[in-house]
Design an enzyme around this catalytic site. Structure first.
Site, PDB file in Angstrom:
ATOM      1  N   GLU A   1      65.147  22.886  39.321  1.00 58.40           N
ATOM      2  CA  GLU A   1      65.022  21.232  38.878  1.00 58.40           C
ATOM      3  C   GLU A   1      64.572  20.603  40.630  1.00 58.40           C
ATOM      4  OE1 GLU A   1      64.057  19.919  36.532  1.00 58.40           O
ATOM      5  OE2 GLU A   1      65.126  20.117  34.887  1.00 58.40           O
TER       6      GLU A   1
ATOM      7  N   GLU B   1      63.894  14.454  38.673  1.00 54.52           N
ATOM      8  CA  GLU B   1      64.628  16.002  39.300  1.00 54.52           C
ATOM      9  C   GLU B   1      65.806  16.375  39.367  1.00 54.52           C
ATOM     10  OE1 GLU B   1      63.072  17.827  37.582  1.00 54.52           O
ATOM     11  OE2 GLU B   1      61.016  17.466  37.625  1.00 54.52           O
TER      12      GLU B   1
ATOM     13  N   HIS C   1      68.233  15.657  36.265  1.00 56.88           N
ATOM     14  CA  HIS C   1      68.327  16.782  35.942  1.00 56.88           C
ATOM     15  C   HIS C   1      69.464  18.065  36.564  1.00 56.88           C
ATOM     16  CE1 HIS C   1      63.176  16.294  34.088  1.00 56.88           C
ATOM     17  NE2 HIS C   1      64.680  14.959  33.338  1.00 56.88           N
TER      18      HIS C   1
ATOM     19  N   TYR D   1      77.128  18.724  35.275  1.00 51.18           N
ATOM     20  CA  TYR D   1      77.245  18.069  34.257  1.00 51.18           C
ATOM     21  C   TYR D   1      78.279  19.166  32.994  1.00 51.18           C
ATOM     22  CZ  TYR D   1      78.986  14.438  30.240  1.00 51.18           C
ATOM     23  OH  TYR D   1      79.704  13.837  29.991  1.00 51.18           O
TER      24      TYR D   1
ATOM     25  N   GLU E   1      56.353  23.568  35.586  1.00 46.80           N
ATOM     26  CA  GLU E   1      56.670  22.551  34.213  1.00 46.80           C
ATOM     27  C   GLU E   1      56.064  22.849  33.094  1.00 46.80           C
ATOM     28  OE1 GLU E   1      57.403  19.143  37.617  1.00 46.80           O
ATOM     29  OE2 GLU E   1      58.881  18.922  36.618  1.00 46.80           O
TER      30      GLU E   1
ATOM     31  N   GLU F   1      59.833  16.274  31.576  1.00 49.86           N
ATOM     32  CA  GLU F   1      59.336  16.584  31.716  1.00 49.86           C
ATOM     33  C   GLU F   1      57.694  16.386  31.273  1.00 49.86           C
ATOM     34  OE1 GLU F   1      60.109  19.240  34.231  1.00 49.86           O
ATOM     35  OE2 GLU F   1      61.723  18.581  33.620  1.00 49.86           O
TER      36      GLU F   1
ATOM     37  N   HIS G   1      56.379  14.314  33.518  1.00 49.14           N
ATOM     38  CA  HIS G   1      56.080  15.078  34.933  1.00 49.14           C
ATOM     39  C   HIS G   1      54.637  16.010  34.891  1.00 49.14           C
ATOM     40  CE1 HIS G   1      60.343  14.752  36.200  1.00 49.14           C
ATOM     41  NE2 HIS G   1      59.426  13.560  35.723  1.00 49.14           N
TER      42      HIS G   1
HETATM   43 MN    MN Z   1      59.590  17.987  36.217  1.00 47.84          MN
HETATM   44 FE    FE Z   2      63.245  18.416  35.838  1.00 44.22          FE
END
Ligand code: MN
Ligand code: FE
Length: 361
Positions: free
Chosen positions: A98, A129, A132, A138, A201, A235, A238
Site C-alpha cells: 500500500e 492507500e 489501507h 489497526y 493492484e 482497489e 483504483h
Molecule cells: Mn489501491
Molecule cells: Fe490499497
C-alpha cells in the site's frame, strides 16, 4: 458570452471563450501548468465521477469491531497456525505494498499529469492507500503482532522481494525531471500506470485477497475480512482510475500505441502473473483454506486477462473460465450492492447531507 455548466447538482456560469480555452488546454500530460487548480470546465468527467464514488465509500478502520478476531487469534482451537500465517502474510505484504502504491501516485503520477481533475482523483486515491496502511496498523495493534516480523517478511521472502522489485523498477526511473514530449518517456509513464493499476493492484493483490476472503467465508477473522472487503472495493476503483488514465493518455498520444509497445505491456503482465504464481506456490497454503491450487492459480490468469482486455490488449490465456465464481462474487463488489447497503456510515450520511445542501444552492 456566458455558458452554463452542470456538474452533478451544481450549476456554474462561465465565460464561454475562457472556458473553451481552458478546456482545450487540459491534457493528461503536457497540458497547461497552473497553480489555481481550475477544475472547471471538467474535461475528464470520469475522474470527477470516480472521485465522488470514492468519497461516498469512505471508511475508517476503527469502525470495524475486532473483538471476535482477537478472541480467535488467542484461541488455540479456533484457528490453526496456518490460518494465523495467512493473516501475518496478508498484513506483511499489504503494509509495504500500500505504501509503494501511495508513494508512486504522489511522487510520480500525480506530479506528471496536468489536468486538475486528474490530480483531484489521484489525491483521493493516495489518501485511500493511507487508510489501507492505517487499517493494517489497526490489525497489528489489535492482534498484538510484532510489526518487525511483518516487515521482515517483506524483506526476506524472495518471492515477495521479486514482486516488489517488479513494480518499484517502473517507478524509480520516473523520479526525475522527465521530458514528456519524448515518445520514449510517454511510454515510460504509460508503462508505470499499466503496471501499478493493472498488474499490481489489479492482479498481484488478488492472491492474498483470495486467501483472506476464503477465511472470511469460513467465519474466521471477520473484522479483518471486513476491512479487506472495503479495501477491495477501493482497489476496484483504483484499477478503474488507472485504467481510464491509461486509456486517455494513449488516446491523446497515439504515436506511442504501436504493436511493439502493446506486446511489451502484455509481456509485463505475463511477468506479473509468473511472479504472483511463484508467490502463491511459495507462500500461500491454498489447500489449507479448502481450495485447489490449480484452480486458484487459474483464477490469476482469469483476472489478468480481464485487466488486459480493459486496456484494449489481447488476453494471454484466452478463453480461460473463472474457476472460483464465489470468489469473483465476493470480490466484485459492484455487482453485489446488497452487502454494503446494510451499512450506512456516518460519512455516507454526511455526504448525502452535502448533496442535499448542494441542491438548495
Ligand atoms: Mn489501491
Ligand atoms: Fe490499497
Amino acid at each position: 458570452m456566458q455558458k452554463t455548466f452542470q456538474v452533478g447538482a451544481k450549476t456554474f456560469v462561465l465565460d464561454q471563450d475562457k472556458a473553451e480555452a481552458a478546456f482545450a488546454a487540459k491534457k493528461v500530460i503536457n497540458g497547461r501548468e497552473t497553480m489555481t487548480f481550475n477544475l472547471l470546465p471538467l474535461k475528464y468527467q470520469w475522474a470527477y465521477d470516480l472521485y465522488r464514488t470514492m468519497k461516498a465509500n469512505h471508511w475508517e478502520p476503527e469502525d470495524i469491531p475486532m473483538g471476535k478476531d482477537i478472541e480467535q487469534w488467542r484461541d488455540e482451537k479456533a484457528v490453526s497456525d496456518i490460518e494465523r500465517w495467512i493473516i501475518r502474510m496478508g498484513i506483511g505484504y499489504f503494509s509495504a505494498a500500500e505504501g509503494i502504491v501511495g508513494d508512486n501516485i504522489q511522487h510520480v503520477v500525480r506530479e506528471l499529469v496536468t489536468a486538475p481533475e486528474l490530480k483531484l482523483v489521484l489525491g483521493r486515491h493516495a489518501h485511500e492507500e493511507n487508510i489501507h496502511a492505517d487499517s493494517l496498523l489497526y490489525m497489528i495493534a489489535s492482534l498484538g503482532i510484532n510489526p518487525h516480523e511483518c516487515e521482515a517478511m517483506f524483506e526476506d521472502v524472495p518471492t515477495i522481494v521479486r514482486k516488489n522489485e517488479f513494480v518499484t523498477n517502473v517507478s524509480r526511473s520516473l523520479r526525475r525531471d522527465l521530458d514528456l514530449t519524448l515518445p520514449e518517456n510517454k511510454r515510460l509513464l504509460a508503462k508505470n500506470i499499466f503496471v501499478f493499476g493493472q498488474c499490481m493492484e489489479g492482479t498481484q493483490f488478488y492472491g492474498l485477497f483470495g486467501m483472506i476472503l476464503s477465511l472470511y467465508r469460513q467465519n474466521k477473522f471477520p473484522g479483518i475480512g471486513q476491512m479487506f472487503r472495503y479495501t477491495l472495493r477501493d482497489e476496484s476503483n483504483h484499477i478503474e482510475v488507472f485504467r481510464n488514465l491509461f486509456m486517455d493518455l494513449i488516446e491523446e498520444n497515439r504515436e506511442i500505441w504501436t504493436t511493439e509497445f502493446k506486446e511489451e505491456l502484455r509481456a509485463l503482465m505475463s511477468e506479473a502473473i509468473t511472479l504472483e504464481k511463484e508467490f502463491i506456490r511459495d507462500c500461500l497454503p491454498v489447500n489449507a483454506v479448502g481450495l485447489a491450487i490449480e484452480e486458484f492459480i487459474t483464477y490469476i490468469d482469469y483476472i489478468a486477462d480481464r485487466r488486459l482486455e480493459g486496456c484494449g490488449l489481447a488476453p494471454l490465456a484466452a478463453g480461460v473460465k473463472n474457476p472460483l465464481p464465489w470468489l469473483a462474487e465476493m470480490m466484485d463488489i459492484k455487482k453485489e450492492q446488497n452487502f454494503f447497503e446494510g451499512r450506512v456510515t456516518e460519512y455516507q450520511k454526511a455526504s448525502s447531507l452535502n448533496v442535499a445542501s448542494d441542491d438548495e444552492l
